[in-house]
Design an enzyme around this catalytic site. Structure first.
Site, PDB file in Angstrom:
ATOM      1  N   THR A   7      -0.823  -6.135   3.786  1.00 15.98           N
ATOM      2  CA  THR A   7      -1.813  -6.543   2.783  1.00 15.98           C
ATOM      3  C   THR A   7      -2.107  -8.028   2.911  1.00 15.98           C
ATOM      4  O   THR A   7      -1.236  -8.806   3.309  1.00 15.98           O
ATOM      5  CB  THR A   7      -1.340  -6.240   1.346  1.00 15.98           C
ATOM      6  N   GLY A  11      -1.617 -10.854  -4.882  1.00 13.76           N
ATOM      7  CA  GLY A  11      -1.137 -10.171  -6.091  1.00 13.76           C
ATOM      8  C   GLY A  11      -0.273  -8.977  -5.730  1.00 13.76           C
ATOM      9  O   GLY A  11       0.808  -8.767  -6.295  1.00 13.76           O
ATOM     10  N   ASP A  69      -2.867   2.158  -0.314  1.00 12.62           N
ATOM     11  CA  ASP A  69      -4.267   2.220  -0.717  1.00 12.62           C
ATOM     12  C   ASP A  69      -4.273   2.666  -2.162  1.00 12.62           C
ATOM     13  O   ASP A  69      -3.482   3.536  -2.563  1.00 12.62           O
ATOM     14  CB  ASP A  69      -5.059   3.195   0.155  1.00 12.62           C
ATOM     15  N   SER A  70      -5.120   2.029  -2.949  1.00 17.90           N
ATOM     16  CA  SER A  70      -5.108   2.341  -4.367  1.00 17.90           C
ATOM     17  C   SER A  70      -6.518   2.322  -4.910  1.00 17.90           C
ATOM     18  O   SER A  70      -7.453   1.861  -4.252  1.00 17.90           O
ATOM     19  CB  SER A  70      -4.224   1.338  -5.111  1.00 17.90           C
ATOM     20  N   ASP A 155      -6.999  -5.367 -13.631  1.00 18.47           N
ATOM     21  CA  ASP A 155      -5.941  -5.508 -14.647  1.00 18.47           C
ATOM     22  C   ASP A 155      -6.443  -5.996 -16.015  1.00 18.47           C
ATOM     23  O   ASP A 155      -6.001  -5.465 -17.043  1.00 18.47           O
ATOM     24  CB  ASP A 155      -4.814  -6.418 -14.133  1.00 18.47           C
ATOM     25  N   LYS A 175       4.918  -5.153 -15.351  1.00 18.74           N
ATOM     26  CA  LYS A 175       3.937  -4.280 -14.677  1.00 18.74           C
ATOM     27  C   LYS A 175       4.655  -3.348 -13.704  1.00 18.74           C
ATOM     28  O   LYS A 175       4.298  -2.176 -13.568  1.00 18.74           O
ATOM     29  CB  LYS A 175       2.874  -5.130 -13.959  1.00 18.74           C
TER      30      LYS A 175
HETATM   31  P1  IMP Z   1      -7.043  -1.527  -2.331  1.00 14.32           P
HETATM   32  O1  IMP Z   1      -5.840  -0.672  -2.507  1.00 14.32           O
HETATM   33  O2  IMP Z   1      -6.669  -2.910  -1.884  1.00 14.32           O
HETATM   34  O3  IMP Z   1      -8.103  -0.871  -1.474  1.00 14.32           O
HETATM   35  O4  IMP Z   1      -7.641  -1.754  -3.780  1.00 14.32           O
HETATM   36  C1  IMP Z   1      -8.625  -0.932  -4.359  1.00 14.32           C
HETATM   37  C2  IMP Z   1      -9.224  -1.572  -5.591  1.00 14.32           C
HETATM   38  O5  IMP Z   1      -8.428  -1.259  -6.724  1.00 14.32           O
HETATM   39  C3  IMP Z   1      -9.363  -3.105  -5.538  1.00 14.32           C
HETATM   40  O6  IMP Z   1     -10.576  -3.456  -6.193  1.00 14.32           O
HETATM   41  C4  IMP Z   1      -8.177  -3.575  -6.332  1.00 14.32           C
HETATM   42  O7  IMP Z   1      -8.426  -4.814  -6.953  1.00 14.32           O
HETATM   43  C5  IMP Z   1      -8.013  -2.452  -7.348  1.00 14.32           C
HETATM   44  N1  IMP Z   1      -6.596  -2.313  -7.707  1.00 14.32           N
HETATM   45  C6  IMP Z   1      -5.622  -1.722  -6.970  1.00 14.32           C
HETATM   46  N2  IMP Z   1      -4.429  -1.852  -7.579  1.00 14.32           N
HETATM   47  C7  IMP Z   1      -4.662  -2.559  -8.699  1.00 14.32           C
HETATM   48  C8  IMP Z   1      -3.807  -3.028  -9.727  1.00 14.32           C
HETATM   49  O8  IMP Z   1      -2.578  -2.876  -9.713  1.00 14.32           O
HETATM   50  N3  IMP Z   1      -4.415  -3.706 -10.717  1.00 14.32           N
HETATM   51  C9  IMP Z   1      -5.757  -3.930 -10.759  1.00 14.32           C
HETATM   52  N4  IMP Z   1      -6.599  -3.539  -9.811  1.00 14.32           N
HETATM   53  C10 IMP Z   1      -6.047  -2.845  -8.787  1.00 14.32           C
END
Ligand code: IMP
Length: 199
Positions: A7, A11, A69-70, A155, A175
């Site tokens: 990553t 954060g 991935d989230s 967040d 968190k």
């Molecule tokens: P990625 O996993 O980096 O592709 O994130 C996908 C999207 O979800 C991004 O816009 C992140 O900022 C948001 N995101 C993922 N995890 C969190 C979290 O723990 N808090 C807030 N936003 C999140």
């Protein structure tokens, strides 16, 4: 032993460092080994994207790698932005704050609560390219007013009803007790420990 965390998000890196605190395991960010990779996240699922990222970083570094991935799934938007959470605002240079405003603008006028869920899939990829996956979710709701300055991304508008706070009002330790990423990491920890015990 070293574990590369795939990553460039400071954060996320901060959360991972507190979540994976094992003796004899050093967490390394790509920038710390001079590794700069842009991986196109074009998978059809979080798992595919996490595995894509994990494989790319592992094969470029030769290291055991953890990728995630989230995304945020909002019930009233049929699960969007979901996989598109990072690209929800289709403009070059869009910021997290732009994405939060865009999200709230889409929800304004709809009946509350704006039920939502963060989802995270982590992929642990070893130097042979073997992939292990784990998933975690965190339930909450989107609120129209931003609250808190911690965390990142969505967040400040992601409210946890049971705590009466947004995830931006929690410190990282708090968190990490409830987050989607923390749950996914806890589920993959035994696999990380297996690699540690073999090293
Ligand atoms: P990625 O996993 O980096 O592709 O994130 C996908 C999207 O979800 C991004 O816009 C992140 O900022 C948001 N995101 C993922 N995890 C969190 C979290 O723990 N808090 C807030 N936003 C999140």
């Amino acid at each position: 032993m070293k574990l590369l965390i795939a990553t460039s998000n400071p954060g996320k890196m901060h959360e991972f460092r507190l979540l994976i605190d094992l003796p004899e395991l050093e967490l390394v960010a790509p920038s710390e080994i001079g590794l700069k990779l842009e991986v196109e996240e074009n998978g059809a699922t979080y798992a595919e994207n996490a595995a894509l990222k994990g494989r790319a970083f592992s094969s470029a570094s030769g290291m055991l790698t953890l990728a995630d991935d989230s995304g945020l799934e909002v019930e009233a938007l049929g699960g969007l932005p979901g996989l598109r959470s990072a690209r929800f605002v289709n403009e070059a240079g869009a910021t997290d704050a732009d994405r939060r405003r865009f999200l709230v603008a889409h929800l304004n006028g709809r009946l509350r609560p704006w039920t939502a869920r963060f989802r995270c899939v982590v992929a642990l990829v070893d130097s042979q390219g073997k992939v292990d996956l784990a998933e975690g979710v965190c339930d909450g709701e989107i609120v129209p007013q931003e609250r808190g300055v911690n965390g990142f991304g969505y967040d400040p508008v992601f409210w946890i009803p049971g705590l009466g706070k947004t995830t931006a009002e929690l410190d990282t330790i708090q968190k990490n007790q409830i987050s989607h990423r923390a749950r996914a990491v806890r589920a993959i920890l035994p696999k990380i420990q297996e690699h540690l015990s073999k090293s």
